[in-house]
Motif scaffolding. Sequence first.
Motif, PDB file in Angstrom:
ATOM      1  N   GLU A 175     -19.560  46.161 -12.909  1.00 56.35           N
ATOM      2  CA  GLU A 175     -20.784  46.909 -12.602  1.00 56.35           C
ATOM      3  C   GLU A 175     -20.493  48.228 -11.894  1.00 56.35           C
ATOM      4  OE1 GLU A 175     -24.610  44.078 -12.015  1.00 56.35           O
ATOM      5  OE2 GLU A 175     -23.107  43.964 -10.439  1.00 56.35           O
ATOM      6  N   SER A 178     -16.737  52.270 -14.458  1.00 55.08           N
ATOM      7  CA  SER A 178     -17.306  53.040 -15.564  1.00 55.08           C
ATOM      8  C   SER A 178     -16.479  52.781 -16.811  1.00 55.08           C
ATOM      9  CB  SER A 178     -17.308  54.537 -15.231  1.00 55.08           C
ATOM     10  OG  SER A 178     -15.981  55.013 -15.114  1.00 55.08           O
ATOM     11  N   ASP A 224     -20.506  49.818 -20.934  1.00 60.10           N
ATOM     12  CA  ASP A 224     -21.829  50.106 -20.371  1.00 60.10           C
ATOM     13  C   ASP A 224     -22.828  49.011 -20.731  1.00 60.10           C
ATOM     14  OD1 ASP A 224     -20.905  52.444 -19.264  1.00 60.10           O
ATOM     15  OD2 ASP A 224     -21.489  53.687 -20.969  1.00 60.10           O
ATOM     16  N   ARG A 229     -25.436  49.105 -18.041  1.00 62.18           N
ATOM     17  CA  ARG A 229     -25.679  50.548 -18.047  1.00 62.18           C
ATOM     18  C   ARG A 229     -26.076  51.056 -19.424  1.00 62.18           C
ATOM     19  NH1 ARG A 229     -22.545  53.294 -13.814  1.00 62.18           N
ATOM     20  NH2 ARG A 229     -21.590  51.742 -12.452  1.00 62.18           N
ATOM     21  N   SER A 233     -26.701  54.915 -21.156  1.00 60.22           N
ATOM     22  CA  SER A 233     -25.544  55.381 -21.904  1.00 60.22           C
ATOM     23  C   SER A 233     -25.973  56.295 -23.034  1.00 60.22           C
ATOM     24  CB  SER A 233     -24.763  54.191 -22.456  1.00 60.22           C
ATOM     25  OG  SER A 233     -23.624  54.632 -23.154  1.00 60.22           O
TER      26      SER A 233
END
Length: 640
Positions: A175, A178, A224, A229, A233
């Motif tokens: 989390e 990246s 992601d 994410r 993204s």
Amino acid sequence: MHAIEGLIKLINMWEIQPLVLLSFTLQIFLFFTGSLRQHSASMFLRLSIWAAYLGADFVAVYTLGLVSRHEDITIEGHIPGKTQSLAFFWAPFLLIHLGGQDTITAFAMEDNNLWLRHLLNLVVQAVLAIYVFWKSIGRHRVELLVSGVFLFVVGVIKYGERIWSLKCGCFKSLESGSGHRYKKLPDLECEEDTGQESNSKVSTDGGYDSIVYIALSSMPHVHDIFSGRGYFSIADFPARSMLDDNKEAIKMVSIILSVMFSDFYTKALVVRRRSAIILRCISQMSAVVAFAVFHENDKQRYRKIDIAITYSLFVGCFLLELCAMFISMMSPWTWAWLKVRKWDRLARLSWFIFSSNIGWPEEKQCFQKSMGQYIFSSWVTGSGQARTFNQRVMTMVKWLADLVRVERKNIFWISKLLDTEYVDVDEMTMDCVAKEISQLRHVGGPIKSGRDWPNLLGERADFGAAIVLFHVLTDKHLSRYPPSHPPDMEEFGMMEVCRKLSNYMMYLLATHPSLLPLNVSAEAMLDHLQDPQILHEDLLQDLEPSKEAVEELVQVWARLLIYAAGKSRGEMHTALLSSGGEFITFVWLLMALYDLGDFQWKRIRLTNAAFIDHRVEELFAFPVPAAIPPEEASSSKAHG
């Protein structure tokens, strides 16, 4: 009394040797079986790996503790200094064993989350090994101690690699990190399209290697998706070009899931990094130096069996390192890395190993090829034929329960263990689900049918209750097809797909309810619905047996699976990957690549039908006042 003392002394003398060999044997077993669980649903295999995983650490730590309090014992006439034990020299080998193997660092996601505990354990065990060497100063030759120091360096590096891998594999790191943990690869260019190679692009033949390369190029975006994410993204990524072809999309998602399994539960993610490669080279050179110094050292004062064990540990260490190098050559990342740098010969060698039967061949699905099946209707009605040994055992258990008048509800947990079976995820099943995902992405329209599916499925207060009801109704409907007049092969295949999807959704409800969007306890609901009288209605009785009817049911089950997958979270699926992943994980990732799901741009709801369950009252945390119609507003202004 003297006999007992002699026996205790004998046990103390020979206690360490078998434990050291056991520790080494467990490491060999884990190396060759650690990654097999992503391809197999065998409970025996998983149980064996789990026992070896826990036992390996326990045996190594316990043996290191014995070594730390071990005193050199003479065995030949009790003459001091005549023969000595090499047990102190095995302490760094035990550190190497605690470092684990490249094919398995964690058995489950919970092990990754405990990386700080392993870091503390490394400090404790390293201090213990140093204490063993400090205690041995003056008792052994300096050359032997120097060899042990080099082995100690190997052990610390190996254990450090494992802790590093555990930290990178925990969901918190996923989390907070990246997609830069996956280096972006250059764009792909097919030779057959351009006829020449470009300096900025990598050329392939447009076949399976293209699928693999694009899957690896899409890993930053996949990161992601798994970390939650995906909503933020960039929507455009290399895999988009593959999604319009269902077969290519299925292969690509399969490769991605296998890569994610390796990154979470093996050392694959760490050993790809430059710093880890440098440390591994230092480790291997230290091991060679340690062996050379030990081999040239005078060993006449030590027991022959201890010398033989030490040589076995050295040889085993080298062989496992060679096998680890072979596995790294089999990695798709190694092939892509070599391909990018135009090292064609090594790239072809890596691809040959990767695409062979021992690697990830095109015809083999990289993720688990089985899906769980649970037939709840057979449990409720007592009908159905026992096909497996476990199911025959369950039949005996039910007979004994009826004999002693034990309620069926009290043994339902046994049924979930024994009545569950696994079947292959065939190409037709995957293709049917992929087609429905594609249809929802492009059209999102209703199923072509005259039946009122939204109200039929939505009138239940809970999604789980709808699954149970529809599972029982589907089983009843499929039983209406006469076995004496078998349908054509295509219709038979669709019937199998329908049965598999129905039983799989029931399996998820019974064994993995956290993956489903439920409002009530699955356990309580299944207890409540075990009364056959509750499931007596047949809302599909007017659906005549036909090929079109079966296709319609397959569509309904596929969309129920898609809806459930869209509601699930990445954290659940990372945990499921430890056992190879569930079929719903495959569906969830394929949907996420299409931007479908609650954490993507296109969200899926069960139905837009306006049905009301009068038993459930809906309240609003932030109620909005009803808007005043324009004519009333103008009238009130006129009167005002």
